[in-house]
Write an enzyme that holds these catalytic residues in place. Structure first.
Site, PDB file in Angstrom:
ATOM      1  N   SER A 153       4.085  12.857  11.979  1.00 26.28           N
ATOM      2  CA  SER A 153       3.816  11.883  10.915  1.00 26.28           C
ATOM      3  C   SER A 153       4.758  12.107   9.749  1.00 26.28           C
ATOM      4  O   SER A 153       4.859  13.225   9.219  1.00 26.28           O
ATOM      5  CB  SER A 153       2.368  11.989  10.432  1.00 26.28           C
ATOM      6  OG  SER A 153       2.149  11.156   9.307  1.00 26.28           O
ATOM      7  N   SER A 154       5.430  11.049   9.308  1.00 23.94           N
ATOM      8  CA  SER A 154       6.302  11.146   8.141  1.00 23.94           C
ATOM      9  C   SER A 154       5.499  11.381   6.861  1.00 23.94           C
ATOM     10  O   SER A 154       6.054  11.809   5.847  1.00 23.94           O
ATOM     11  CB  SER A 154       7.127   9.869   7.989  1.00 23.94           C
ATOM     12  OG  SER A 154       6.288   8.759   7.686  1.00 23.94           O
ATOM     13  N   GLN A 155       4.200  11.093   6.903  1.00 27.33           N
ATOM     14  CA  GLN A 155       3.375  11.273   5.703  1.00 27.33           C
ATOM     15  C   GLN A 155       3.280  12.741   5.297  1.00 27.33           C
ATOM     16  O   GLN A 155       3.141  13.051   4.115  1.00 27.33           O
ATOM     17  CB  GLN A 155       1.989  10.681   5.922  1.00 27.33           C
ATOM     18  CG  GLN A 155       2.003   9.164   6.021  1.00 27.33           C
ATOM     19  CD  GLN A 155       0.651   8.580   6.363  1.00 27.33           C
ATOM     20  OE1 GLN A 155      -0.360   9.283   6.390  1.00 27.33           O
ATOM     21  NE2 GLN A 155       0.614   7.301   6.643  1.00 27.33           N
ATOM     22  N   ASP A 196       3.738   0.792  12.430  1.00 31.20           N
ATOM     23  CA  ASP A 196       2.662  -0.085  11.979  1.00 31.20           C
ATOM     24  C   ASP A 196       2.866  -1.534  12.403  1.00 31.20           C
ATOM     25  O   ASP A 196       1.950  -2.355  12.284  1.00 31.20           O
ATOM     26  CB  ASP A 196       2.512  -0.018  10.454  1.00 31.20           C
ATOM     27  CG  ASP A 196       1.780   1.238  10.004  1.00 31.20           C
ATOM     28  OD1 ASP A 196       1.152   1.896  10.858  1.00 31.20           O
ATOM     29  OD2 ASP A 196       1.832   1.566   8.803  1.00 31.20           O
ATOM     30  N   LYS A 199       0.838  -1.200   0.000  1.00 33.99           N
ATOM     31  CA  LYS A 199       0.000   0.000   0.000  1.00 33.99           C
ATOM     32  C   LYS A 199       0.875   1.252   0.000  1.00 33.99           C
ATOM     33  O   LYS A 199       0.582   2.220  -0.722  1.00 33.99           O
ATOM     34  CB  LYS A 199      -0.912  -0.019   1.231  1.00 33.99           C
ATOM     35  CG  LYS A 199      -1.740   1.232   1.457  1.00 33.99           C
ATOM     36  CD  LYS A 199      -2.766   1.006   2.552  1.00 33.99           C
ATOM     37  CE  LYS A 199      -2.165   0.817   3.916  1.00 33.99           C
ATOM     38  NZ  LYS A 199      -1.774   2.100   4.562  1.00 33.99           N
ATOM     39  N   SER A 200       1.936   1.239   0.767  1.00 34.32           N
ATOM     40  CA  SER A 200       2.809   2.408   0.862  1.00 34.32           C
ATOM     41  C   SER A 200       3.431   2.745  -0.494  1.00 34.32           C
ATOM     42  O   SER A 200       3.483   3.917  -0.900  1.00 34.32           O
ATOM     43  CB  SER A 200       3.926   2.156   1.880  1.00 34.32           C
ATOM     44  OG  SER A 200       3.394   1.968   3.172  1.00 34.32           O
ATOM     45  N   ARG A 208      -5.521  -3.070  11.263  1.00 29.84           N
ATOM     46  CA  ARG A 208      -4.410  -3.735  11.940  1.00 29.84           C
ATOM     47  C   ARG A 208      -4.833  -4.339  13.282  1.00 29.84           C
ATOM     48  O   ARG A 208      -4.202  -5.287  13.761  1.00 29.84           O
ATOM     49  CB  ARG A 208      -3.226  -2.780  12.092  1.00 29.84           C
ATOM     50  CG  ARG A 208      -2.712  -2.281  10.745  1.00 29.84           C
ATOM     51  CD  ARG A 208      -1.293  -1.781  10.776  1.00 29.84           C
ATOM     52  NE  ARG A 208      -0.952  -1.141   9.516  1.00 29.84           N
ATOM     53  CZ  ARG A 208      -0.636  -1.778   8.398  1.00 29.84           C
ATOM     54  NH1 ARG A 208      -0.621  -3.103   8.391  1.00 29.84           N
ATOM     55  NH2 ARG A 208      -0.339  -1.120   7.293  1.00 29.84           N
ATOM     56  N   ARG A 222      -4.458   3.559  18.967  1.00 34.22           N
ATOM     57  CA  ARG A 222      -4.036   2.157  19.018  1.00 34.22           C
ATOM     58  C   ARG A 222      -3.459   1.754  20.367  1.00 34.22           C
ATOM     59  O   ARG A 222      -3.538   0.576  20.754  1.00 34.22           O
ATOM     60  CB  ARG A 222      -3.028   1.877  17.893  1.00 34.22           C
ATOM     61  CG  ARG A 222      -3.679   1.862  16.519  1.00 34.22           C
ATOM     62  CD  ARG A 222      -2.687   1.680  15.382  1.00 34.22           C
ATOM     63  NE  ARG A 222      -3.396   1.478  14.124  1.00 34.22           N
ATOM     64  CZ  ARG A 222      -2.807   1.437  12.931  1.00 34.22           C
ATOM     65  NH1 ARG A 222      -1.494   1.613  12.844  1.00 34.22           N
ATOM     66  NH2 ARG A 222      -3.523   1.231  11.838  1.00 34.22           N
ATOM     67  N   GLY A 237      -5.795   7.606   5.775  1.00 42.02           N
ATOM     68  CA  GLY A 237      -4.977   8.723   6.221  1.00 42.02           C
ATOM     69  C   GLY A 237      -3.880   9.075   5.234  1.00 42.02           C
ATOM     70  O   GLY A 237      -3.606  10.249   4.973  1.00 42.02           O
TER      71      GLY A 237
END
Length: 417
Positions: A143-145, A296, A21-22, A371, A327, A69
């Site tokens: 977040s690295s995103q 993750d 997915k990444s 997850r 989480r 996200g």
């Protein structure tokens, strides 16, 4: 929907893992910015990737990215530099997930973005236009995103982009993955020092691109292998590289400490080798690990360690608070149902010191979090008849997860609401 799970006495499975997915989501954004006509091959068919595909293909005025996200962050940056006006929104949980850091950075670069609800959170109205780029500073410990979203638009900015990161860097391997993929498409992008990224204004190039399988998805099979009692158990899958740029490929090292050996079997071609997992005698007395670079994997590792009676202290988990659910709290609540009492510290640390309580064996809730479902499913090896609520959430990243379990000999009783 509720599933009742019973595991086979021995694992012996060959699994076709989903595409990453990444990598898929990054490849789609870069492909669109390159104005290419060849879609990447072996794209993930999970929910998070499909929302990007649909947005790119149909160009709706309102883009609903649901619970994705990654898609929210990547598409926000992409739309900011793409002509047209769009509204981007998602689930109620998505409207609670912060995006202010990214929006502030894009606005500083000249983007036209408006909050349609609470400031700092989706939904957003974005009027895309060319941006000059330049130098920005951005907190990188959330977040690295956010960083990846900005990096990927860097090559199309008039003056390129220089990003100075402050406050520590979360999930650095995902930033490295983004840089590596950008360079695969011809971008001139790299670290200029340990906290600064530089992207020169050099357009992307179109070319054929094949997506690797997902190391994150493999983690649940590592968990099953660890928990499996038959020493002859084995799992095999294709499509993974030993030198993968995926941050979660670290799973092979972590689980080697818990008794699962990974072997890459060459097939004599340039294609990815076959990966074989086997059990080997190894007893880890305790696990202390910083998961800042691979958050993750946290749920998989936490559940595995608890069920194997391995005390642990896992740090670097601050980003778990803003995922599909909180989480950290979800893990504490659901593992208590199985008799394990966890505690957290400092907002980024999860600890189990061996404390147990009476197990209620209530159904495991998944909190709209893929997850949670996949990390707890292997617990049925130790707790036959384990029940999991809302199991369909796995479509977010691994749609065929339950089919793969049944193929591997699991018995799944499906109870409709």
């Amino acid at each position: 929907m509720q599933y009742i799970l019973n595991a086979p006495s021995r694992l012996d499975a060959t699994v076709k893992l989903p595409a990453s997915k990444s990598i898929s989501n990054r490849a789609l954004i870069i492909h669109a910015l390159s104005k290419g006509n060849m879609l990447p091959e072996n794209l993930s068919v999970c929910d998070d990737t499909e929302v990007i595909v649909n947005a790119m293909m149909y160009r709706p005025d309102t883009i609903d990215i649901k619970a994705a996200g990654t898609a929210m962050r990547f598409m926000t940056a992409y739309l900011a530099v793409t002509p047209g006006e769009h509204t981007i929104t998602g689930t109620e949980r998505m409207k609670q997930r912060p995006i202010k850091i990214l929006v502030d950075a894009l606005r500083y670069l000249g983007a036209d973005i408006e909050y349609l609800g609470e400031d700092g959170f989706p939904p957003l109205r974005i009027k895309g236009k060319p941006l000059n780029g330049g130098y920005i500073e951005i907190p990188a410990n959330v977040s690295s995103q956010y960083i990846s979203a900005l990096l990927m638009i860097g090559p199309v900015l008039k003056n390129g982009l220089e990003i100075k990161m402050t406050g520590g860097i979360a999930s650095r391997p995902y930033i490295d993955l983004t840089l590596w993929m950008m360079r695969e498409f011809g971008a001139d992008a790299d670290w200029s020092d340990s906290e600064t990224l530089k992207v020169n204004p050099h357009p992307y190039e179109q070319h054929k691109y094949i997506i690797e399988s997902d190391w994150s998805a493999s983690s649940y099979w590592y968990e099953m292998m660890t928990l499996a009692e038959d020493p002859e158990s084995t799992v095999m899958f294709d499509g993974l590289f030993d030198a993968s740029k995926q941050g979660d490929s670290i799973v092979k090292y972590i689980f080697s400490l818990m008794g699962v050996k990974t072997r890459f079997l060459s097939n004599g071609t340039e294609a990815a080798p076959t990966v074989r997992l086997k059990k080997w005698p190894c007893r880890l007395p305790r696990l202390d690990y910083d998961l800042l670079s691979a958050p993750d994997l946290a749920q998989t590792i936490v559940v595995t360690c608890a069920l194997m009676d391995i005390p642990f202290r896992l740090t670097g988990l601050a980003s778990l608070r803003i995922k599909e659910t909180d989480r950290i709290e979800a893990l504490k609540c659901e593992l208590k149902k199985l008799g394990y009492v966890l505690r957290d510290e400092n907002g980024d640390t999860l600890i189990w010191d061996g404390t147990r309580c009476e197990a209620s064996m209530e159904p495991i809730n998944t909190y709209q979090d893929h997850r949670m479902a996949m990390a707890f499913a292997p617990a049925a090896i130790k707790f036959p008849g384990l029940r999991i609520n809302d199991p369909q959430v796995v479509t977010k990243s691994y749609p065929q997860f339950w089919d793969d379990l049944e193929m591997a000999g699991w018995k799944i009783e499906k109870i409709k609401d």
